[in-house]
Design an enzyme around this catalytic site. Structure first.
Site, PDB file in Angstrom:
ATOM      1  N   SER A  15       0.849  -1.193   0.000  1.00 36.55           N
ATOM      2  CA  SER A  15       0.000   0.000   0.000  1.00 36.55           C
ATOM      3  C   SER A  15       0.885   1.244   0.000  1.00 36.55           C
ATOM      4  O   SER A  15       2.103   1.163   0.064  1.00 36.55           O
ATOM      5  CB  SER A  15      -0.910   0.017   1.238  1.00 36.55           C
ATOM      6  OG  SER A  15      -0.140   0.110   2.429  1.00 36.55           O
ATOM      7  N   TYR A 155       9.155   6.470  17.009  1.00 37.26           N
ATOM      8  CA  TYR A 155       9.189   6.530  15.550  1.00 37.26           C
ATOM      9  C   TYR A 155      10.276   7.501  15.076  1.00 37.26           C
ATOM     10  O   TYR A 155      11.080   7.164  14.196  1.00 37.26           O
ATOM     11  CB  TYR A 155       7.823   6.959  15.014  1.00 37.26           C
ATOM     12  CG  TYR A 155       7.766   7.129  13.517  1.00 37.26           C
ATOM     13  CD1 TYR A 155       7.746   6.015  12.684  1.00 37.26           C
ATOM     14  CD2 TYR A 155       7.728   8.386  12.930  1.00 37.26           C
ATOM     15  CE1 TYR A 155       7.703   6.160  11.300  1.00 37.26           C
ATOM     16  CE2 TYR A 155       7.672   8.540  11.556  1.00 37.26           C
ATOM     17  CZ  TYR A 155       7.659   7.430  10.746  1.00 37.26           C
ATOM     18  OH  TYR A 155       7.603   7.574   9.375  1.00 37.26           O
TER      19      TYR A 155
END
Length: 282
Positions: A15, A155
């Protein structure tokens, strides 16, 4: 000499940016090895490749970046089938929203594993083949690899690590003919956001003293993503870096991303960045 076209392996192509990059690279004439952890999720990519008329240049293979055996097996298949590897695009990754007091070290380690160590593993395994082809390593990082962002500690730490790794590797790789590039997207309207898996009401309910800051951050982020790039727009600089005679080391994918990271480069004491991101949580 091999008669195959140039071959690029792209991770995380089920994706988003990875899917768009796989199709665009095939349109640019590359033989694309489109990899993903679960090949059962390949139908959207196959449909997009067919619609673009490049299904014959997109081969789907399984590769889990956190499994060294999977990486090795995939690369061996590529070399056996195509005889060469000219580029790797490290795109696979996963988001992580939360602050450290309310998470665990296992959460942080898992985020580092896919976003940093996975990139290191794929790059390490590919380099002998890229030396042979005088190829290139292209890695999708983030503006979050330049400027740390609230509630993205793990992150951003992983993306900072990737940036440092690639910045250090680049001059060494250049001595053996391998170019290294990092691609820094800002907000991208893709399934990556959904894949973070955040239950916003539950997160706010559990945020305790951080709830007001988290609510402010979420409100700001939602507004940002209403003006996000498409995956295809973010993927375009990847293909440009694949085909450029001499690609830049650092490439932002939009004017917004360029302006955002530029603030860091002149912010010697860190105050400008802290003022900017501090506004996101109040």
């Amino acid at each position: 000499m091999s008669t195959h076209p140039k071959t690029v392996l792209i991770t995380g192509t089920s994706s988003g940016i990875g899917l768009a990059a796989a199709v665009a690279a095939a349109q640019a004439g590359w033989q694309v090895i489109a990899t993903m952890r679960d090949t059962g999720k390949a139908d959207p990519l196959r449909r997009a490749a067919a619609e673009a008329g490049v299904a014959d240049r997109v081969a789907v293979k399984r590769l889990d970046v956190v499994d060294a055996g999977s990486v090795t097996d995939c690369l061996e298949e590529v070399l056996a089938e195509y005889g060469r590897l000219d580029a790797v695009v490290n795109n696979a990754g996963a988001g992580r929203v939360g602050t450290i007091e309310q998470g665990t070290l296992d959460d942080v380690r898992a985020t580092m594993e896919v976003n940093f160590f996975g990139v290191v593993e794929v790059t390490r395994a590919a380099l002998p083949h890229l030396r042979a082809s005088k190829g290139r390593v292209i890695t999708v990082t983030s503006v979050g690899g330049v400027i740390g962002q609230p509630f993205n500690e793990a992150y951003c730490a992983a993306k900072f690590a990737v940036e440092g790794f690639m910045e250090s590797l680049a001059p060494v790789a250049a001595t053996v003919g391998v170019d290294v590039t990092v691609i820094e997207p800002g907000a991208v309207a893709s399934e990556f956001v959904a894949s973070v898996g955040v239950d916003v009401p539950a997160m706010l309910a559990a945020a305790g003293p951080y709830a007001p800051a988290l609510q402010a951050y979420i409100d700001r982020t939602m507004k940002t993503f209403t003006q996000a790039q498409t995956s295809a727009e973010a993927a375009a600089p990847i293909v440009e870096s694949l085909t450029a005679e001499k690609p830049a080391f650092r490439v932002q994918t939009s004017d917004w991303a360029r302006e955002f990271v530029a603030a860091k480069l002149t912010d010697l004491d860190g105050s400008a960045v802290q003022t900017q991101t501090g506004d996101w949580v109040r």
